[in-house]
Design a protein around this motif. Structure first.
Motif, PDB file in Angstrom:
ATOM      1  N   THR A  47       0.824  -1.215   0.000  1.00  0.00           N
ATOM      2  CA  THR A  47       0.000   0.000   0.000  1.00  0.00           C
ATOM      3  C   THR A  47       0.864   1.273   0.000  1.00  0.00           C
ATOM      4  O   THR A  47       0.359   2.358  -0.226  1.00  0.00           O
ATOM      5  CB  THR A  47      -0.932   0.016   1.233  1.00  0.00           C
ATOM      6  OG1 THR A  47      -0.122  -0.070   2.386  1.00  0.00           O
ATOM      7  CG2 THR A  47      -1.903  -1.142   1.231  1.00  0.00           C
ATOM      8  N   ALA A  48       2.159   1.106   0.282  1.00  0.00           N
ATOM      9  CA  ALA A  48       3.041   2.288   0.336  1.00  0.00           C
ATOM     10  C   ALA A  48       3.832   2.478  -0.961  1.00  0.00           C
ATOM     11  O   ALA A  48       4.696   3.368  -1.022  1.00  0.00           O
ATOM     12  CB  ALA A  48       3.989   2.164   1.517  1.00  0.00           C
ATOM     13  N   PRO A 299     -17.619 -13.317  -1.899  1.00  0.00           N
ATOM     14  CA  PRO A 299     -16.850 -12.298  -2.629  1.00  0.00           C
ATOM     15  C   PRO A 299     -15.341 -12.498  -2.485  1.00  0.00           C
ATOM     16  O   PRO A 299     -14.884 -13.141  -1.551  1.00  0.00           O
ATOM     17  CB  PRO A 299     -17.275 -11.001  -1.933  1.00  0.00           C
ATOM     18  CG  PRO A 299     -17.679 -11.424  -0.565  1.00  0.00           C
ATOM     19  CD  PRO A 299     -18.186 -12.825  -0.653  1.00  0.00           C
ATOM     20  N   VAL A 300     -14.582 -11.964  -3.437  1.00  0.00           N
ATOM     21  CA  VAL A 300     -13.121 -11.889  -3.292  1.00  0.00           C
ATOM     22  C   VAL A 300     -12.860 -10.512  -2.705  1.00  0.00           C
ATOM     23  O   VAL A 300     -13.359  -9.515  -3.220  1.00  0.00           O
ATOM     24  CB  VAL A 300     -12.413 -11.974  -4.665  1.00  0.00           C
ATOM     25  CG1 VAL A 300     -10.907 -11.882  -4.498  1.00  0.00           C
ATOM     26  CG2 VAL A 300     -12.772 -13.263  -5.371  1.00  0.00           C
ATOM     27  N   GLU A 301     -12.104 -10.469  -1.601  1.00  0.00           N
ATOM     28  CA  GLU A 301     -11.856  -9.169  -0.964  1.00  0.00           C
ATOM     29  C   GLU A 301     -10.383  -8.870  -1.020  1.00  0.00           C
ATOM     30  O   GLU A 301      -9.607  -9.442  -0.267  1.00  0.00           O
ATOM     31  CB  GLU A 301     -12.275  -9.227   0.493  1.00  0.00           C
ATOM     32  CG  GLU A 301     -13.671  -8.767   0.716  1.00  0.00           C
ATOM     33  CD  GLU A 301     -13.977  -8.720   2.193  1.00  0.00           C
ATOM     34  OE1 GLU A 301     -13.227  -8.062   2.943  1.00  0.00           O
ATOM     35  OE2 GLU A 301     -14.940  -9.362   2.581  1.00  0.00           O
ATOM     36  N   GLN A 302      -9.982  -8.008  -1.933  1.00  0.00           N
ATOM     37  CA  GLN A 302      -8.547  -7.781  -2.110  1.00  0.00           C
ATOM     38  C   GLN A 302      -8.107  -6.569  -1.310  1.00  0.00           C
ATOM     39  O   GLN A 302      -7.859  -5.500  -1.838  1.00  0.00           O
ATOM     40  CB  GLN A 302      -8.242  -7.705  -3.605  1.00  0.00           C
ATOM     41  CG  GLN A 302      -8.323  -9.120  -4.162  1.00  0.00           C
ATOM     42  CD  GLN A 302      -8.735  -9.217  -5.591  1.00  0.00           C
ATOM     43  OE1 GLN A 302      -9.509  -8.404  -6.071  1.00  0.00           O
ATOM     44  NE2 GLN A 302      -8.248 -10.214  -6.290  1.00  0.00           N
ATOM     45  N   LEU A 303      -8.050  -6.780  -0.011  1.00  0.00           N
ATOM     46  CA  LEU A 303      -7.723  -5.706   0.921  1.00  0.00           C
ATOM     47  C   LEU A 303      -6.622  -6.151   1.868  1.00  0.00           C
ATOM     48  O   LEU A 303      -6.541  -7.321   2.232  1.00  0.00           O
ATOM     49  CB  LEU A 303      -8.954  -5.328   1.758  1.00  0.00           C
ATOM     50  CG  LEU A 303     -10.124  -4.708   1.004  1.00  0.00           C
ATOM     51  CD1 LEU A 303     -11.319  -4.569   1.912  1.00  0.00           C
ATOM     52  CD2 LEU A 303      -9.725  -3.347   0.433  1.00  0.00           C
ATOM     53  N   TRP A 304      -5.835  -5.200   2.308  1.00  0.00           N
ATOM     54  CA  TRP A 304      -4.734  -5.448   3.227  1.00  0.00           C
ATOM     55  C   TRP A 304      -5.209  -6.157   4.503  1.00  0.00           C
ATOM     56  O   TRP A 304      -4.677  -7.173   4.915  1.00  0.00           O
ATOM     57  CB  TRP A 304      -4.096  -4.096   3.555  1.00  0.00           C
ATOM     58  CG  TRP A 304      -2.894  -4.161   4.409  1.00  0.00           C
ATOM     59  CD1 TRP A 304      -2.842  -3.967   5.757  1.00  0.00           C
ATOM     60  CD2 TRP A 304      -1.551  -4.423   3.989  1.00  0.00           C
ATOM     61  NE1 TRP A 304      -1.552  -4.091   6.197  1.00  0.00           N
ATOM     62  CE2 TRP A 304      -0.742  -4.368   5.127  1.00  0.00           C
ATOM     63  CE3 TRP A 304      -0.974  -4.690   2.753  1.00  0.00           C
ATOM     64  CZ2 TRP A 304       0.630  -4.571   5.078  1.00  0.00           C
ATOM     65  CZ3 TRP A 304       0.402  -4.893   2.704  1.00  0.00           C
ATOM     66  CH2 TRP A 304       1.183  -4.834   3.847  1.00  0.00           C
TER      67      TRP A 304
END
Ligand SMILES: Cc1cc2nc3c(=O)[nH]c(=O)nc-3n(C[C@H](O)[C@H](O)[C@H](O)COP(=O)(O)OP(=O)(O)OC[C@H]3O[C@@H](n4cnc5c(N)ncnc54)[C@H](O)[C@@H]3O)c2cc1C
Length: 459
Positions: A47-48, A299-304
């Motif tokens: 994310t950085a 669902p596919v959850e593409q989160l950190w």
């Protein structure tokens, strides 16, 4: 099983893989743990990525753990290589450079890749997405070794706007093609989307709504020179950023017995313990897709944060299974292998200067009489509350904050404890943590809320 020799092998050193490795080491001090990645030597914060390009951080600043943390402190073996094949029957992996390796348990934490939808010219030089460190290096090369006067970004999600900001900082004129009527309004309600439209335009970006990519044009050397949009406009550019979403990386198990949601090219299907259809193979993070309680794909959850929780859930279950395999029942019973619980949804991001936080289920489709927003356009602030109108107490179900900060633990607790709308409005100050000297936004919200309820604009 020979847990000291084979143990757990993890494909992927992102947040899902590294969380699983750390958690498993805490729970099972002896099991061998190897982590393979072809992208980077050490775990870094994906994310950085934008801050490295913008010069605010170095790659080292984004690496949460030094090398010694892995080998010396935790006996986590890092392997920089690419896994080409999984031989499920033999429980072994074929690597590109090194000899094949065997596993007792395998965790697929292979992440995602950016989408290419078969656009003509999509493989030209100067056309790229933004997901990996290699993409970042390529962006650096594409924008410093080649003269870029104008860039076109295709897709208007979170990564699209990050790329826009990165190019803006380098003084590159940028056009954004967004399929929706307003920025990211498949996720954001109308007012939020419109506020971000304005923010993008205020930064002198050429935002083209309801416009898609049709074709990428290239010169005789194969380098991008422009795009044609769905409105048949030609835009000259030297860089095309593809940010129309990401898809799970599932190529390793495509022709295997492990079930995936193949029709839609989505993720590796897992149960609530992150186990695939093979009892020795698990999946976590961006590549995984949870089944619902009725076994249908969720669902596919593409989160950190999701990757982190997936990794932890997988590790607890693997630890339990490892102790069971060793007939160490006491240790196995001491581990509570909790199933994955999505909990209250939370996400945060920044759209140029506007910070964004969302809690619970805030979608663009809001029922009339179930929302109230306060907005200060000049100060670029917005607070939205959502509730369930079918309950007499008007139970709070979601919140959006733009340009103003509210505490995650407090907001999440209000939703989980089913607090009423009136309670939340009354206690907003408890969650607010805008920096000192800022006029607190909750006061303006509360003032606006005192209007007769019928006057609140229903969506
Ligand atoms: C620019 C950007 C900004 C983002 N911002 C946010 C944000 O603000 N908030 C948020 O919640 N999420 C954000 N995300 C999403 C978030 O970063 C991801 O959900 C998360 O990093 C995924 O972690 P992961 O461990 O599942 O996979 P990854 O981090 O993708 O790690 C998987 C690793 O496995 C490696 N790998 C794959 N296949 C193989 C193979 N065959 N052999 C060897 N290695 C392999 C990959 O190279 C990669 O290094 C952002 C993503 C990007 C790209």
């Amino acid at each position: 099983m020979n847990l000291d020799k084979n143990g757990l092998v993890i494909i992927g050193n992102g947040i899902a893989g590294i969380t699983a490795a750390r958690k498993l080491r805490q729970l099972h001090p002896k099991i061998r743990i190897r982590i393979i990645s072809s992208e980077s030597d050490l775990f870094f914060s994906r994310t950085a990525l934008m801050y490295i390009y913008m010069g605010h951080m170095s790659l080292k600043d984004t690496q949460a753990y030094p090398k010694s943390f892995f080998a010396k402190k935790n006996r986590l073996e890092l392997i920089k290589d690419h896994v080409d094949e999984i031989h499920i029957e033999a429980k072994e992996l074929k690597l590109r450079k090194q000899a094949k390796i065997e596993y007792d348990f395998l965790l697929l934490a292979s992440g995602a890749k950016y989408n290419k939808f078969g656009w003509p010219g999509q493989d030209s030089d100067g056309v790229q997405g933004l997901y990996s460190l290699q993409d970042l290096e390529l962006l650096e090369k594409n924008t410093s070794k080649h003269k870029v006067n104008h860039a076109v970004i295709v897709g208007g999600g979170l990564i699209g706007i990050e790329l826009a900001e990165m190019l803006h900082v380098r003084g590159i004129k940028t056009t954004m093609l967004v399929r929706e009527k307003n920025y990211w309004n498949n996720v954001l309600p109308l007012e939020e989307s419109q506020m971000i439209n304005e923010e993008i335009r205020e930064h002198h970006l050429d935002l083209r709504l309801e416009t898609e990519l049709k074709e990428i044009l290239a010169d005789k050397d194969g380098r991008a020179t422009g795009v044609i949009t769905s409105r048949d406009e030609k835009i000259e550019c030297q860089l095309v950023g593809l940010t129309a979403g990401v898809s799970p990386r599932i190529e390793l198990i495509k022709n295997s017995t492990i079930e995936t949601q193949l029709e839609t090219q989505r993720g590796i299907l897992v149960d609530s313990h992150m186990q695939t259809t093979n009892k020795y193979i698990f999946a976590a993070g961006d590549c995984a897709q949870l089944r619902n309680a009725d076994a249908s794909p969720g669902p596919v959850e593409q989160l950190w944060y999701t990757g982190r929780t997936h990794g932890s859930v997988a590790a607890r279950f693997i630890a339990k299974r490892a102790y069971e395999a060793e007939n160490k029942n006491e240790q196995a019973n001491s581990i509570s292998a909790e199933p994955y619980n999505r909990g209250t949804h939370f996400n945060s991001a920044k759209f140029f200067t506007i910070e964004y936080q969302t809690y619970g289920q805030v979608t663009p489709k809001i029922k009339a009489g179930e929302t109230f927003i306060w907005q200060d356009k000049k100060a670029k602030k917005l607070i939205r509350l959502l509730w369930n109108a079918s309950s007499p107490e008007r139970i709070i179900t979601g919140m959006n904050f733009l340009g103003t900060r509210y505490r995650q633990n407090v907001c999440t607790e209000w939703i989980e404890k089913k607090k009423s709308l009136e309670y939340v409005v009354k206690h907003l100050a408890k969650a607010s943590f805008d920096p000192e000297f800022y006029k607190p936004s909750y006061r303006s919200f509360q003032k606006a809320f005192k209007m007769p309820f019928e006057l609140h604009r229903p969506l």
